[in-house]
Motif scaffolding. Structure first.
Motif: not given
Length: 631
Positions: A234-236, A274-277, A430-438
């Motif tokens: 999920p987006k934070v 938070i869980s992630y893949i 690495y650090k980013t805010t680039d989130y693909n909502t689709t």
């Protein structure tokens, strides 16, 4: 206006299209010197075959080919097999284009193109490869059928209508084969330990960080827009950090990890789990990226995963293909851990100016000191260019340039903390805010490479990112996002998640659903040579040879060139003309009828010009050359 073309001409065009396509596929993987050499040979071949034919000694080309193969053998070692092989095959393909080509030569060209495509699959598993594969399937099928016509009659004329019909009909076979290919993809057994995996080892990092960082390194990494990882979660609300390495030893220019083996007492986390893949691209390194701060990650298929006390993870061998793993992390900037603080107080020999600055920024409490240092560095400028490169880059950053990249800010804060007796370390990732909502994932690129600081205060690690926030805007400008780029990136993501993750376990699962529904290493190690210098020397020698050959050939008239080519052809078949023998008399003695008929056809056309004192034009020269090539 479309003109009728001979099969011979179409086969030549096909060979050059296939060759330049193969080059385009592996361009980014080729050594620069081999890339330049191939382009040179390619364009000389075009000049020879389509503009002004001239003879090149096949013996010279064969000797050069053997030389390239020997160079490949000397370069190959267990960690580096594919790169020298692809370089060499590409060079051999260029040499083959220079030769006078027959049916056998065209088959060899197709074979080399196939080998280059196969080699590419060992270096990259991208969606682009799928497009190349589809194109090549149609191209190869069309080329082989065209060669079957060439074998019967190279001079056969094909008009526009016939050519269209040929292309359409040859496309039917690949189209019918695609469903079978998809079927085989799902049912053929596969393993977590592929037989050819050893071919992918390269012995060094392809992209990203190595196990140490030098001041100025990150800016060079950030010039690359290649995808590093995709994190499905999920987006934070804030930026997302990926943790890769922790570095604790600084020599004034380079950061390294010296104390990773020290054991620490258990850690206490505070924050949201938070869980992630993560879908990680090949890095040819052994570290695993995790969302900061990692709590646990799953074992990765084909690897042994090791967790270290500094909350980094490594695997037992370099990551040479895309991998998938799951993890859980605590989204927090503070966590408790009992350590030996002295490990993180090491400092190199520092100037008095740095020590004075550290003393000036010191406050009555460690946390206030850390905040003061952080605020002081916010007055500096962020830049990817004109970074300090002198013998004392950190001192130059603090007192001369006052601008730099993230590793300068992080290094400055860590050193100033240590001078004031506050344990600290660098975290690389690495650090980013680039989130693909689709797609529901974060995408990390090399441009997002970042370094930050962890300070140990009152028994807990506290994250500080002293790089000014303007860094995010500058980094975003390094990659111009468009709707088209976003669409293809999403397609590539789904390709990755489906194709790369479809392993043996997925096949078993699918079956169950169907069932329920129904040269001595020592010598190679000791032998060292400058590959680029050798290839450059060979290329220069070949260049000189070709220039001399072309100049000698251009001084001759078309009549002389054709006669020389004809007699050379005949000599190749064992027929040598005596000085006092006429051309027709010479041809009449040829015992093989098919050779005699073509040779007689050429001689009569040739004599029609010579005996009537007519100059042979360029068009006539090319036409008669084509007759000779059909021999």
């Amino acid at each position: 206006m479309f003109k009728n073309l001979t099969v011979d001409k179409l086969v030549k065009i096909n060979a050059y299209v296939g060759s330049i396509t193969a080059y385009g596929i592996v361009f980014s993987k080729l050594s620069v010197i081999y890339s330049i050499l191939f382009l040179f040979l390619f364009f000389v071949g075009l000049y020879r075959d389509f503009y002004r034919p001239f003879n090149i000694s096949r013996l010279v080309l064969n000797i050069l080919g053997i030389g390239f193969v020997l160079m490949m053998i000397l370069q190959i070692n267990p960690e580096n097999i594919v790169q020298p092989a692809i370089d060499t095959i590409t060079a051999l393909l260029g040499l083959k284009l220079l030769e006078e080509k027959k049916f056998r030569d065209y088959m060899q060209i197709f074979l080399m193109i196939t080998l280059i495509l196969s080699g590419y699959t060992l270096l990259s598993i991208s969606m682009l490869f799928l497009l190349y594969l589809v194109f090549y399937t149609f191209f190869l099928n069309y080329g082989i059928i065209l060669l079957s016509f060439y074998g019967k009659d190279p001079n056969m004329q094909i008009d526009q209508k016939q050519l269209k019909s040929l292309i359409v009909k040859t496309s039917v076979i690949p189209l019918l084969a695609i469903p079978m290919t998809v079927f085989l993809f799902f049912i053929l057994p596969r393993t977590n330990y592929p037989m050819l995996n050893f071919l992918q080892a390269q012995g060094k990092g392809k992209t990203g960080f190595s196990d140490k960082v030098s001041l100025g390194d990150v800016s060079s990494i950030q010039q690359d827009n290649s995808v590093v990882a995709r994190v499905v979660m999920p987006k934070v609300s804030n930026e997302l950090y990926l943790r890769g390495l922790v570095l604790d030893y600084f020599d004034g220019r380079n950061w390294d990890s010296k104390n990773v083996a020290f054991t620490y007492k258990p850690t206490r986390f505070y924050g949201n789990k938070i869980s992630y893949i993560i879908y990680l691209e090949p890095t040819y390194q052994q570290y695993i990226l995790t969302v900061d701060v990692p709590y646990t990650i799953s074992q990765t298929s084909g690897f042994l995963v090791f967790k270290y006390p500094d909350f980094t993870y490594k695997v037992d061998k370099p990551i040479t293909s895309k991998i998938r793993y799951e993890g859980e992390s605590i989204l927090t900037n503070i966590y408790q851990q009992t350590i030996n603080p002295s490990i993180y107080l090491q400092i190199p020999n520092l100037s008095d100016d740095i020590k004075t600055l550290a003393e000036k920024l010191k406050k009555d409490k460690p946390e206030k000191t850390a905040r003061e240092i952080f605020n002081y560095l916010q007055t500096f400028s962020y830049s990817l260019e004109n970074l300090p490169v002198g013998s004392n880059p950190l001192e130059d950053f603090l007192f001369k340039y006052k601008k730099g990249n993230c590793e300068f800010f992080a290094s400055a804060m860590a050193v100033l903390l240590r001078v004031n007796g506050i344990p600290s370390r660098l975290v690389v990732g690495y650090k980013t805010t680039d989130y693909n909502t689709t797609g529901g994932y974060y995408i990390f690129r090399e441009k997002d490479a970042h370094v930050w600081v962890e300070a140990y205060i009152d028994g807990q690690w506290i994250k500080y990112d002293p790089t000014p926030p303007v860094r995010n805007l500058i980094v975003e400008q390094l990659y111009k996002k468009t709707k088209i780029k976003e669409f293809f990136e999403l397609v590539d993501y789904y390709y990755t998640t489906f194709i790369v993750n479809y392993d043996f376990s997925k096949q078993v699962e699918l079956v169950n659903k169907i069932k329920s529904g129904l040269t001595t290493p020592k010598f190679k190690e000791n032998f060292e040579f400058n590959k680029n210098l050798v290839v450059l020397s060979i290329g220069f020698a070949l260049f000189v040879y070709l220039i001399i050959t072309i100049l000698k050939h251009q001084r001759k008239t078309y009549e002389e060139k054709l006669l020389e080519m004809f007699l050379k052809k005949m000599k190749k078949y064992g027929y040598i003309k005596s000085e006092n023998e006429g051309l027709e008399e010479f041809v009449s003695k040829i015992d093989k009828q098919e050779i005699r008929e073509v040779a007689l056809n050429f001689v009569r056309q040739y004599e029609n010009f010579v005996f009537k004192d007519k100059k042979i034009s360029k068009e006539d020269y090319l036409r008669l050359s084509a007759v000779l090539e059909s021999l």
